[in-house]
Each structure stands twice: as structure tokens, then as C-alpha cells.
Design a protein around this motif. Structure first.
Motif, PDB file in Angstrom:
ATOM      1  N   GLY A 135       0.803  -1.243   0.067  1.00 41.95           N
ATOM      2  CA  GLY A 135      -0.062  -0.126  -0.129  1.00 41.95           C
ATOM      3  C   GLY A 135       0.917   1.269  -0.062  1.00 41.95           C
ATOM      4  O   GLY A 135       2.008   1.240   0.462  1.00 41.95           O
ATOM      5  N   GLY A 136       0.468   2.402  -0.467  1.00 45.67           N
ATOM      6  CA  GLY A 136       0.960   3.680  -0.579  1.00 45.67           C
ATOM      7  C   GLY A 136       1.457   4.050  -1.969  1.00 45.67           C
ATOM      8  O   GLY A 136       1.928   5.321  -2.057  1.00 45.67           O
ATOM      9  N   LYS A 179       5.009   6.929   6.058  1.00 44.52           N
ATOM     10  CA  LYS A 179       5.835   6.476   7.155  1.00 44.52           C
ATOM     11  C   LYS A 179       5.178   6.209   8.337  1.00 44.52           C
ATOM     12  O   LYS A 179       5.079   5.301   9.189  1.00 44.52           O
ATOM     13  CB  LYS A 179       7.031   7.131   7.448  1.00 44.52           C
ATOM     14  CG  LYS A 179       8.147   6.497   8.695  1.00 44.52           C
ATOM     15  CD  LYS A 179       9.280   7.135   8.676  1.00 44.52           C
ATOM     16  CE  LYS A 179      10.006   6.800   9.702  1.00 44.52           C
ATOM     17  NZ  LYS A 179      11.504   7.680   9.867  1.00 44.52           N
ATOM     18  N   LYS A 180       4.457   7.157   8.869  1.00 43.27           N
ATOM     19  CA  LYS A 180       3.426   7.178   9.987  1.00 43.27           C
ATOM     20  C   LYS A 180       2.502   6.220   9.928  1.00 43.27           C
ATOM     21  O   LYS A 180       2.031   5.098  11.016  1.00 43.27           O
ATOM     22  CB  LYS A 180       2.678   8.461  10.161  1.00 43.27           C
ATOM     23  CG  LYS A 180       1.754   8.646  11.384  1.00 43.27           C
ATOM     24  CD  LYS A 180       1.155   9.934  11.498  1.00 43.27           C
ATOM     25  CE  LYS A 180       0.206  10.052  12.567  1.00 43.27           C
ATOM     26  NZ  LYS A 180      -0.443  11.305  12.525  1.00 43.27           N
ATOM     27  N   GLY A 181       1.631   5.802   8.688  1.00 42.20           N
ATOM     28  CA  GLY A 181       0.759   4.823   8.390  1.00 42.20           C
ATOM     29  C   GLY A 181       1.430   3.491   8.714  1.00 42.20           C
ATOM     30  O   GLY A 181       0.877   2.523   9.264  1.00 42.20           O
ATOM     31  N   TYR A 182       2.615   3.403   8.032  1.00 40.61           N
ATOM     32  CA  TYR A 182       3.294   1.823   7.979  1.00 40.61           C
ATOM     33  C   TYR A 182       3.758   1.758   9.337  1.00 40.61           C
ATOM     34  O   TYR A 182       3.601   0.562  10.230  1.00 40.61           O
ATOM     35  CB  TYR A 182       4.517   1.825   7.385  1.00 40.61           C
ATOM     36  CG  TYR A 182       4.376   1.529   6.030  1.00 40.61           C
ATOM     37  CD1 TYR A 182       4.338  -0.059   5.534  1.00 40.61           C
ATOM     38  CD2 TYR A 182       3.700   2.213   4.950  1.00 40.61           C
ATOM     39  CE1 TYR A 182       4.240  -0.632   4.268  1.00 40.61           C
ATOM     40  CE2 TYR A 182       3.492   1.568   3.478  1.00 40.61           C
ATOM     41  CZ  TYR A 182       3.647   0.466   3.260  1.00 40.61           C
ATOM     42  OH  TYR A 182       3.090  -0.066   1.974  1.00 40.61           O
ATOM     43  N   ASP A 242      12.773   4.641  -4.970  1.00 39.65           N
ATOM     44  CA  ASP A 242      14.089   4.673  -3.870  1.00 39.65           C
ATOM     45  C   ASP A 242      13.578   5.194  -2.688  1.00 39.65           C
ATOM     46  O   ASP A 242      13.879   4.676  -1.621  1.00 39.65           O
ATOM     47  CB  ASP A 242      15.248   5.043  -4.761  1.00 39.65           C
ATOM     48  CG  ASP A 242      15.770   4.102  -5.730  1.00 39.65           C
ATOM     49  OD1 ASP A 242      15.321   3.135  -5.827  1.00 39.65           O
ATOM     50  OD2 ASP A 242      16.717   4.663  -6.372  1.00 39.65           O
ATOM     51  N   ARG A 243      12.926   6.320  -2.451  1.00 37.68           N
ATOM     52  CA  ARG A 243      12.434   7.137  -1.559  1.00 37.68           C
ATOM     53  C   ARG A 243      11.549   6.284  -0.722  1.00 37.68           C
ATOM     54  O   ARG A 243      11.479   6.248   0.644  1.00 37.68           O
ATOM     55  CB  ARG A 243      12.035   8.528  -1.819  1.00 37.68           C
ATOM     56  CG  ARG A 243      13.115   9.439  -2.078  1.00 37.68           C
ATOM     57  CD  ARG A 243      14.222   9.621  -1.323  1.00 37.68           C
ATOM     58  NE  ARG A 243      13.698  10.244   0.071  1.00 37.68           N
ATOM     59  CZ  ARG A 243      13.307  11.413   0.378  1.00 37.68           C
ATOM     60  NH1 ARG A 243      13.664  12.441  -0.593  1.00 37.68           N
ATOM     61  NH2 ARG A 243      12.885  11.661   1.599  1.00 37.68           N
ATOM     62  N   PHE A 244      10.507   5.528  -1.426  1.00 37.50           N
ATOM     63  CA  PHE A 244       9.389   4.797  -0.828  1.00 37.50           C
ATOM     64  C   PHE A 244      10.219   3.523  -0.002  1.00 37.50           C
ATOM     65  O   PHE A 244      10.155   3.469   1.157  1.00 37.50           O
ATOM     66  CB  PHE A 244       8.596   4.078  -1.805  1.00 37.50           C
ATOM     67  CG  PHE A 244       7.130   3.610  -1.251  1.00 37.50           C
ATOM     68  CD1 PHE A 244       7.385   2.577  -0.399  1.00 37.50           C
ATOM     69  CD2 PHE A 244       6.221   4.231  -1.687  1.00 37.50           C
ATOM     70  CE1 PHE A 244       6.173   1.920  -0.021  1.00 37.50           C
ATOM     71  CE2 PHE A 244       5.131   3.439  -1.089  1.00 37.50           C
ATOM     72  CZ  PHE A 244       5.134   2.548  -0.393  1.00 37.50           C
ATOM     73  N   TYR A 245      11.286   3.041  -0.553  1.00 41.89           N
ATOM     74  CA  TYR A 245      12.124   1.981   0.007  1.00 41.89           C
ATOM     75  C   TYR A 245      12.714   2.503   1.192  1.00 41.89           C
ATOM     76  O   TYR A 245      13.044   2.145   2.525  1.00 41.89           O
ATOM     77  CB  TYR A 245      12.894   1.215  -0.706  1.00 41.89           C
ATOM     78  CG  TYR A 245      12.271   0.082  -1.372  1.00 41.89           C
ATOM     79  CD1 TYR A 245      12.340  -1.043  -1.097  1.00 41.89           C
ATOM     80  CD2 TYR A 245      11.742   0.375  -2.954  1.00 41.89           C
ATOM     81  CE1 TYR A 245      11.491  -2.221  -1.690  1.00 41.89           C
ATOM     82  CE2 TYR A 245      11.074  -0.696  -3.503  1.00 41.89           C
ATOM     83  CZ  TYR A 245      10.935  -1.839  -2.849  1.00 41.89           C
ATOM     84  OH  TYR A 245      10.571  -2.943  -3.507  1.00 41.89           O
ATOM     85  N   GLY A 246      13.177   3.930   1.056  1.00 36.59           N
ATOM     86  CA  GLY A 246      14.133   4.531   2.195  1.00 36.59           C
ATOM     87  C   GLY A 246      13.261   4.495   3.586  1.00 36.59           C
ATOM     88  O   GLY A 246      13.717   4.057   4.681  1.00 36.59           O
ATOM     89  N   PHE A 247      11.983   4.857   3.354  1.00 36.76           N
ATOM     90  CA  PHE A 247      11.100   4.996   4.677  1.00 36.76           C
ATOM     91  C   PHE A 247      10.970   3.536   5.193  1.00 36.76           C
ATOM     92  O   PHE A 247      10.630   3.279   6.261  1.00 36.76           O
ATOM     93  CB  PHE A 247       9.969   5.872   4.621  1.00 36.76           C
ATOM     94  CG  PHE A 247       8.806   5.406   3.978  1.00 36.76           C
ATOM     95  CD1 PHE A 247       7.964   4.672   4.752  1.00 36.76           C
ATOM     96  CD2 PHE A 247       8.412   5.672   2.650  1.00 36.76           C
ATOM     97  CE1 PHE A 247       6.982   3.913   4.092  1.00 36.76           C
ATOM     98  CE2 PHE A 247       7.159   5.555   2.050  1.00 36.76           C
ATOM     99  CZ  PHE A 247       6.262   4.451   2.703  1.00 36.76           C
ATOM    100  N   LEU A 248      10.562   2.605   4.305  1.00 37.10           N
ATOM    101  CA  LEU A 248      10.390   1.243   4.797  1.00 37.10           C
ATOM    102  C   LEU A 248      11.540   0.819   5.473  1.00 37.10           C
ATOM    103  O   LEU A 248      11.493   0.189   6.609  1.00 37.10           O
ATOM    104  CB  LEU A 248      10.002   0.484   3.309  1.00 37.10           C
ATOM    105  CG  LEU A 248       8.769   0.676   2.803  1.00 37.10           C
ATOM    106  CD1 LEU A 248       8.602  -0.434   1.461  1.00 37.10           C
ATOM    107  CD2 LEU A 248       7.583   0.466   3.658  1.00 37.10           C
TER     108      LEU A 248
END
Length: 299
Positions: A135-136, A179-182, A242-248
Motif C-alpha cells: 500500500g501507498g 511512514k506514519k501509516g506503516y 527509492d525514497r519509498f524503500y528508504g522510509f520502509l
């Protein structure tokens, strides 16, 4: 302005429409365009199943139990969408090997998933070994989200840095929201099902089509040229993923029950559209998940 309907099919009184503003969302409707629930679609298509090739390998399923929730990367409603050329998702493939359950739905947005938490029906039982979540992507990629993040091509001259073509204040706000949601999901799983491992991914690098509704149109709206700016467009999409994976990975480092399954560069151009893998790519992604689930590690 985007058209209300970009692509649709009607079969068994079920209508399946792409949402032009959200790259991972679809509208599943009856022939009067009234939204259908998962239960209604299941009844409507109970005789059809998932196609003759739903379980291509006849094996004894592992006792490992896996539940899933999220967007159309988990559930593309293959019973209907295969008539539009879509293929099984990686989770459809995983169903061949494990005991599975899913609350995923192609119409879910990230806000829906956080507010409604449809995954509770499975996760809160505490009986699952793994919880696969997707999601996201709609918050960063495709349609209105991407159009809002992009600057006009003419506003930036002579730069090959992807971030120079993005409104970074808006991007940082979106990433913080995601990030808050995850974190909220990870905390929920840790509290309700402490033995369940949460597996998350940040998609793969998509390829924009000049006539594509989710990536093509937003770039065209911001005056990018698909031939001259092809490398730049790819760089921008790569930067966002890549930024998505960064916060993950930040969330992964905070919670012992979270594992990032990094599937970047696995699709390798094998897309049914701008952002859904073809079946061979889905098999490769599922294979990578199986390595994670079964305890095999790549060096």
C-alpha cells in the motif's frame, strides 16, 4: 482533466474500471455502476474461479500460514481483469504454496487501509506466520499524486537531478504520512499478533507510457517530452520508488516484526500496463518472497 473512465469491461454483470487518478486502484461495479463488495464479486464469479491456470503446480501446500492486505499488487481481481489482459499477482502465485487468506482489494487507497484496517479480520486472530502488505503507491505515483509532485518541465533548466523536478516539500510530507501509516500498521501487528512477521515492499521501477493514464499523462501535463526526456522521466520514477524503500527500511529498523522485501529490478520491463507485472514477473517476485518466507537468504 482526466476522463472519468479510461478502460472498462463488463462480464458476468461485473464492471471493472481503471481509476485514472490512482495507479493502483480500480472500480469494481455492477452493470449499473454500483460498487460491489468482495463478497458480492466472489458470489458472482464462484463458478469461474481464477482461471484454468490458477494452480499451475500441483503440490502439497506448506503448513506456513500467510495473510495479505492492500492494493491491486495483491489482488487485481483476476477473475475479471484477465479479460483485460491482466495476469495473476505475486500473491496469487503464493497461494499455490502456502495456506493463505486475503483482505486485499483493488479499490483500496492507503487512507482506506489505515482507517478501516481490513486486515484485522485475519491479523488479529494471531494464527498467521506472515502478513504480506502492499500500500501507498498511489500517494507517490500516478494520476493526481504524481501531477501534484512534479514541477513544470520549463521551470528547471540544465539539471539531470531527479529531485530538482519535484516539489520536495510536498514529497517529504507524503513520505512522512506514509511512514506514519506503516508505523501504525507495524504497531498494530506487534500488539495483536506478536508472532506474525510483517512483509512489506515498495514496488518496482515503473515505465511511463506516452499515452499512459497514470504516469504518461501527469508527465505530459507538466510538459515533459517522452522522447527527449525519456531518461529524465525514468530517473524521476526511480527516485520516487527509492525514497519509498528508504522510509520502509527506517520502519524495518524500528520494529523486529517488519521485513522489507526489496523487489526492485525484478519486473525488468514485463508490465501489463504502466504498473502491474506480467505473470512471469509475478512468478519471479513470488519466488523471492518464498526465499524470504522459507528462510533462504541471498548474499
Amino acid at each position: 482533466m482526466y476522463a472519468d473512465i479510461l478502460e472498462a469491461t463488463v462480464l458476468n454483470n461485473t464492471r471493472y474500471e481503471k481509476d485514472p487518478n490512482r495507479c493502483l486502484a480500480y472500480h469494481v461495479l455492477d452493470d449499473n455502476r454500483v460498487p460491489l463488495t468482495q463478497e458480492q464479486v466472489a458470489v458472482e464469479w464462484s463458478a469461474s474461479g481464477k482461471g484454468e491456470d490458477a494452480h499451475p503446480i500441483r503440490i502439497r501446500r506448506s503448513p506456513i500460514r500467510i495473510c495479505a492486505s492492500g492494493d491491486s499488487w495483491i489482488n487485481v481481481v483476476i477473475e475479471v481483469s484477465r479479460y483485460l489482459g491482466y495476469n495473476k499477482t505475486f500473491f496469487d502465485i503464493l497461494e499455490c504454496y502456502y495456506q493463505t487468506a486475503s483482505s486485499a482489494w483493488p479499490g483500496y487507497t492507503f487512507d482506506d487501509l489505515i482507517e478501516q484496517k481490513p486486515f484485522r479480520v485475519h491479523v488479529d486472530t494471531g494464527v498467521y506466520d506472515y502478513f504480506v502488505f502492499s500500500g501507498g503507491g498511489n500517494e507517490l505515483l500516478g494520476g493526481c499524486a504524481l501531477s501534484r509532485l512534479l514541477k513544470d518541465r520549463s521551470a528547471v533548466l540544465g539539471s539531470d537531478r531527479a529531485e530538482d523536478y519535484l516539489h520536495m516539500d510536498r514529497l517529504e510530507a507524503v513520505l512522512e504520512k506514509l511512514k506514519k501509516g506503516y508505523v501504525e500498521i507495524a504497531e498494530h501487528v506487534l500488539k495483536q499478533a506478536p508472532r506474525t512477521q510483517l512483509l512489506v515492499q515498495g514496488y518496482d521501477y515503473p515505465v511511463a507510457h506516452s499515452d499512459g493514464p497514470w504516469f504518461g499523462r501527469p508527465f505530459a501535463k507538466r510538459n515533459f517530452r517522452f522522447e527527449a526526456d525519456k531518461e529524465l522521466i525514468n530517473a524521476i520514477l526511480t527516485y520516487l520508488v527509492d525514497r519509498f524503500y528508504g522510509f520502509l527500511h527506517d520502519v524495518d529498523s524500528q520494529f523486529p516484526n517488519v521485513t522489507v522485501v526489496d523487489i526492485r529490478n525484478m519486473v525488468r520491463g514485463r508490465w501489463t500496463d504502466e504498473f502491474h507485472p506480467e505473470v512471469e514477473a509475478s512468478k519471479d517476485i513470488a519466488g523471492y518472497y518464498r526465499n524470504v518466507i522459507d528462510g533462504y537468504h541471498f548474499v
